[in-house]
Each structure stands twice: as C-alpha cells, then as structure tokens.
Design an enzyme around this catalytic site. Structure first.
Site, mmCIF file in Angstrom:
data_model
loop_
_atom_site.group_PDB
_atom_site.id
_atom_site.type_symbol
_atom_site.label_atom_id
_atom_site.label_comp_id
_atom_site.label_asym_id
_atom_site.label_seq_id
_atom_site.Cartn_x
_atom_site.Cartn_y
_atom_site.Cartn_z
ATOM 1 N N CYS A 75 43.693 44.620 43.807
ATOM 2 C CA CYS A 75 43.691 44.313 42.369
ATOM 3 C C CYS A 75 43.775 42.804 42.141
ATOM 4 O O CYS A 75 44.863 42.215 42.173
ATOM 5 C CB CYS A 75 44.866 45.018 41.690
ATOM 6 S SG CYS A 75 44.974 44.678 39.928
ATOM 7 N N CYS B 214 45.873 41.789 39.123
ATOM 8 C CA CYS B 214 47.334 41.819 39.327
ATOM 9 C C CYS B 214 47.796 40.662 40.212
ATOM 10 O O CYS B 214 48.854 40.084 39.980
ATOM 11 C CB CYS B 214 47.760 43.123 40.008
ATOM 12 S SG CYS B 214 46.905 44.599 39.468
ATOM 13 N N ASP B 215 47.038 40.345 41.256
ATOM 14 C CA ASP B 215 47.557 39.465 42.310
ATOM 15 C C ASP B 215 46.851 38.108 42.429
ATOM 16 O O ASP B 215 47.306 37.259 43.193
ATOM 17 C CB ASP B 215 47.451 40.185 43.679
ATOM 18 C CG ASP B 215 48.247 41.478 43.687
ATOM 19 O OD1 ASP B 215 49.294 41.521 43.030
ATOM 20 O OD2 ASP B 215 47.816 42.443 44.344
#
Ligand code: NAP
Length: 307
Positions: free
Chosen positions: A135, A138-139
């Site tokens: 992701c 997200c990261d």
C-alpha cells in the site's frame, strides 16, 4: 430478544457494497452492511482516482469512498464492523456468522472484493512492515528521498509507482515482461517521469535486509543473470486474490476463487448476488463495481418481491 430480520445483507463496504447499500436503502429495504475494516475497500487505499466519471482532475480514493459511505448512511443502511466468517441458509433465510453475531437476512449481496496477491519469495513476509508494503498510500511517506522498488506492470503497480515519486528519490519498476499491462494513460505518466526507472524482463527472487529491507535479488528472465540491487523498500502489486473464503462451498466459484454469476449477478444460490472485484468478470474498476452494486441490489429487491 428477537433477531432483526434484514431484507438485504451486504458483505463488504467497498464501491460495490456501498452502491448496493445506496440502492437497497432507496428501495426501502432494511439493509445491513457488514465490513471488517473501515468502509471504502481497496479504493480507499488509492491515492488518486482519475477515471471515475464526474471528477475531472481526479478525486482521492478516501474522499470518494467517504462520500459513498455517507450516501449509504443517508439512505438508512446499518453498518456492522464485523468480519463475516461463514454463511448458511435455513428456511429461505440467510444466516451470516460475523464476529460472534448472527445476522439474518432474506437476501444477500456478496461484495467482499479482492486483496493483493503475495509475491511468494524469500524475505517477503519477514520484511513486511519493515520495507515490504502492499500500500503506497499508507506507507509511501516513510520513503522520503529513499530508493524503492515496485513489482508488477499492471494499473496498480504503475499508478502507485507514479504516486511514490512524490516521496522517493528513485522508483524502479520491476516487470517480468518488456511491456506494461497498465492503461496507456498511466503508462505515459510513468514513462515520462524522470524519477522512474525500469527493470524489464526481470523478477524479484529474494528480498534481503537486516532490521529493514536493504536489497533485492533481481533475475533477468531472458539471460538468467542475477543482480543484488540496493533498495529501501519493495512495493508489491502483482495482482489480486478474491476475498471469497467466507462463502466457499456456499456459492459456486471458479478455480481461482472468483464467484461466478449470470449477467444479472445471481450466484449459484437464489437470493444471493455477487458484485465487484470478488466476482468473475473482465474489468475490475470502481466504475464497474458501482454498476454491479446497483444491479445486485435491484435484483435482490426483485427476488424479495418474487418477480
Ligand atoms: P493486474 O492487472 O493483474 O496486474 C498484475 C501485474 O503483476 C501484471 O503486470 C503481471 O505481469 C504481474 N505479475 C503477476 N504475477 C507476478 C509474479 N508472480 N511475479 C512478477 N510479476 C507478476 O493487477 P493490478 O494491477 O493489481 O490490478 C487489478 C485489477 O484492478 C485490474 O483489473 C486493474 O485494471 C484494476 N485497477 C484499475 C485501476 C484504475 O483503473 N485506475 C487502478 C488499479 C487497479 P503480466 O503483465 O506479465 O501478467
């Protein structure tokens, strides 16, 4: 206490499930939505959605999905943050076992979506969360001015590689062929981005590191040459696996686990419909998931009316 009987239970709150909830609510069906995480599904982890009609210039995945959820709630859908583990049918009613609860409904839409496929190489699981990610939204921010690798050549890999250039100093797309599968418009952005490099005809054989990822072993599939390539992160986008475990054996699936339906989204079991990425279909997009969700809810309404 008497159990609530829902007209329609929707499993999954991605674009397909939320659209089914909007249509179910508008049809005055008492509608339950069962979702194990936050509503939005995979679409909510996409940074920018550029091909969903009505949003020239794009809209972020979280914003689009938040709007869909709000719309579903406006029409009265009841949300349960529970993981559905199995489903059974008794006397024309469907019982969904979810987190110790039993949710009972007269019709069901399965919209559980799909999740990222694992690459299946040494180091992948060991370094998950320590450099290996599925992701970018997200990261990605953890990789400011770092070097990252993206594995895959489809829409997800190439779109997320472009997104990662917001943070990373260099993004290397590792693809097993010499041509990308992604849509041409996405390819164009990646090919013209000076931060993006390509390792064509190459696969990741191993992910290495100490505390965190430090390198990958790349193998060129044409000449079998191997190289240890330094990287700080590995983002894996090599396709999807359907989230159909909770309904296996209850409705028919193909050999990959995608639920098979007819054109009207009826599964092998009357009263149970499937919508979105979990369904065997040609095109997996937010726009097609939304179409599925609408049709599945309307078919559920007609099933309940006996027409
Ligand atoms: P995908 O389209 O199935 O692409 C998977 C990619 O990974 C392909 O390039 C494939 O190579 C490669 N691959 C598969 N297994 C591999 C392995 N073991 N080792 C190395 N490479 C491997 O998956 P996706 O990109 O996740 O997209 C899933 C679906 O969502 C697609 O239908 C896609 O169109 C859709 N989607 C749409 C959008 C959008 O419209 N904006 C955004 C994201 C996703 P080959 O090309 O050689 O098969």
């Amino acid at each position: 206490m008497a159990e609530t009987l829902y007209d329609l239970a929707i499993i999954g709150a991605g674009p397909a499930g939320l659209t089914a909830a909007i249509y179910g609510g508008r049809a005055a069906l008492r509608t339950a939505v069962i979702e194990k995480g936050s509503p939005g599904g995979q679409a909510a982890t996409t940074y920018m959605v550029e091909n969903y009609p009505g949003f020239p210039g794009g809209i972020t995945g979280p914003e689009l999905m938040d709007k869909m959820e709000r719309q579903a709630r406006e029409y009265g859908a009841e949300f349960f943050t529970l993981e559905a583990s199995s489903i059974s049918e008794e006397a024309g009613r469907f019982h969904i076992a979810a987190g110790g609860r039993n949710i009972v409904a007269s019709s069901v839409v399965i919209a559980t979506g799909a999740r990222e496929k694992r690459l299946g190489v040494p180091g992948e699981l060991d370094f998950r969360g320590r450099g290996v990610s599925y992701c970018a939204t997200c990261d990605g921010a953890f990789f400011r001015e770092k070097k990252v690798i993206v594995v895959g050549g489809g829409d997800s890999a190439v779109e997320e590689a472009v997104f990662l250039t917001k943070f990373a100093a260099e993004v290397l797309i590792v693809h097993r062929r010499d041509q990308l599968r992604a849509a041409k418009a996405v390819q164009k952005k990646a090919l013209s981005n000076p931060k993006i490099k390509f390792a064509w005809n190459s696969v990741v054989e191993e992910i290495r590191g100490d505390q965190n990822v430090t390198s990958v072993v790349l193998r060129n599939v044409e000449n079998d040459e191997r190289a240890n390539v330094h990287t700080d992160g590995v983002f894996i986008y090599v396709g999807l696996v359907p989230n159909s475990e909770c309904v296996r054996g209850f409705v028919a699936t193909d050999d990959q686990g995608y639920i098979t339906t007819n054109e009207e989204l009826q599964t092998s079991r009357p009263g149970v419909f499937a919508a979105g990425d979990v369904r065997k279909k040609l095109l997996r997009q937010i726009s097609t998931a939304v179409g599925d969700g609408a049709l599945a809810a309307i078919k559920a309404e007609r099933y309940l009316l006996g027409v």
